[in-house]
Design an enzyme around this catalytic site. Structure first.
Site, PDB file in Angstrom:
ATOM      1  CG  HIS A  76      -0.407  -0.007   2.538  1.00  0.00           C
ATOM      2  ND1 HIS A  76      -0.016   1.146   3.187  1.00  0.00           N
ATOM      3  CD2 HIS A  76      -0.175  -1.021   3.409  1.00  0.00           C
ATOM      4  CE1 HIS A  76       0.432   0.837   4.399  1.00  0.00           C
ATOM      5  NE2 HIS A  76       0.359  -0.469   4.555  1.00  0.00           N
ATOM      6  CG  ASP A  78      -2.413   4.250   3.112  1.00  0.00           C
ATOM      7  OD1 ASP A  78      -2.065   3.176   2.561  1.00  0.00           O
ATOM      8  OD2 ASP A  78      -3.264   4.293   4.017  1.00  0.00           O
ATOM      9  CD  GLU A 140      -3.245  -1.678   5.038  1.00  0.00           C
ATOM     10  OE1 GLU A 140      -3.465  -2.754   5.635  1.00  0.00           O
ATOM     11  OE2 GLU A 140      -2.622  -0.726   5.568  1.00  0.00           O
TER      12      GLU A 140
END
Length: 372
Positions: A76, A78, A140
């Site tokens: 992910h 983020d 996420e």
């Protein structure tokens, strides 16, 4: 061989890009450029629009050099806060930390960089490999919002590796829990606390009566289900009997059924406490993650164990009480596992990784994709 200098340089570049949940625009552009340079066909969906963001999940497809169904790799984009102004500090012993005032972002940039470098290694060494699919998801960290919004009709793979687990490469989690978040509001009646306390219905008192009857932490001796109240707030002034009190919490369980039963237990306890005091209550809950368990005989697991054996890694199989995009993959019939990728002390300013672990993770990615 894995190019450690290039690996560390790319990791440091990514760390410097601010990428909070729903603010991953620059990071998405960065990985799209990298994937395109590696020969991937790259797409970005519109998942972020559901949440007021201008960034979507990044999907890539790379044609393999041998026949076979694709293998899906995922990480992910983020990072949790504090995450603005991050930078990577390389220490003499090979550890990589942040500057001390932000997270490092190894969760999950370690996974991203290992995927990119592992594929470069395959291409540079002309190592035969199957088709590769990649999903770099957004959001996420806020209960896999990005992956939950992805169109899985694009995915052909039936086995996946999600690089998003703490620990040194060579460990994989086969099992993860259901997570249900909830918010309960107790409605009492306000009155003056000094002149007419008897006219009020004390919402905080009702809340405390209900919470005192809950078993928090592990709910039973099986230790596979937890209940937590993380936030309680209510009242407006010291001289007013409070008419409203709100609590927020979560339920986690390796058994989806057991987690749902626990929501019913909560409702019943709050119903009784409210009726006793003449108050009302309302409960909202949301299933953020759904439990799964990948069998040890699944192709993804067997491939992982064999790859670890060839690299001299332990190949340890475990479970995790945290969620990941793999929870979403499992719902769509993709049998994946979550790989440790060298991140430690995540979600804190003490987060770190190491050059050696980044290298091991990249080697493992390449070995998983290598045609045997």
């Amino acid at each position: 061989m894995i190019d450690k200098k290039r690996l560390c340089k790319e990791f440091a570049e990514m760390v410097q890009i601010d990428s909070p949940s729903f603010g991953e625009r620059r990071m998405a552009d960065y990985v799209k450029e990298k994937l395109t340079a590696l020969g991937f066909r790259v797409e970005e969906d519109r998942a972020g629009e559901r949440y007021g963001s201008d960034t979507g999940n990044v999907y890539g497809f790379l044609k393999g050099t041998v026949p076979g169904t694709p293998i899906l790799l995922s990480a992910h984009l983020d990072t949790v806060g504090p995450a603005l102004g991050k930078k990577a500090v390389l220490h003499a012993d090979g550890r990589i930390t942040g500057a001390g005032d932000t997270v490092l972002g190894a969760d999950d940039l370690a996974g991203v960089v290992q995927i990119l470098e592992g594929i470069r290694h395959l291409q540079e060494e002309r190592i035969p490999h199957r088709d590769v699919e990649i999903l770099f998801s957004i959001a996420e960290e806020v209960y896999i919002k990005g992956a939950e919004s992805f169109d899985f009709g694009k995915i052909r793979a039936k086995e996946a590796y999600v690089l998003d687990l703490s620990g040194t490469p060579g460990t994989a989690a086969l099992k993860a829990p259901t997570l249900i978040s909830f918010r309960i509001t107790v409605h009492g009646r306000a009155s003056h606390a000094g002149f007419a306390p008897e006219e009020g219905i004390h919402a905080l008192y009702v809340m405390s009566a209900a919470v005192s009857r809950l078993r928090l932490g592990y709910i039973d001796e099986e230790r596979d289900t937890t209940l937590n109240i993380g936030v309680i707030k209510g009242g407006s002034a010291a001289n007013i009997v409070p008419d409203t009190c709100v609590c927020e919490g979560e339920i986690r369980s390796f058994s989806h059924k057991k987690a749902l039963i626990q929501t019913e237990v909560l409702q019943e306890i709050f119903r009784r406490a409210s009726e006793t005091a003449g108050a009302d209550f309302e409960m909202e809950f949301h299933i953020d993650l759904e439990a799964y368990e990948t069998e040890k005989t699944a192709p993804a697991v067997m491939r992982f164990v064999e790859a670890c054996s060839r690299l001299g890694l332990p190949g340890e199989l475990t479970d995790t009480f945290g969620g990941s995009d793999n929870n979403s993959f499992a719902k769509h019939g993709i049998h994946g596992i979550v790989l440790a990728c060298g991140m430690h002390k995540c979600h804190s300013v003490r987060e770190y990784t190491s050059v050696q672990e980044l290298k091991l993770g990249a080697e493992l990615v390449a070995e998983l994709l290598r045609h045997q």
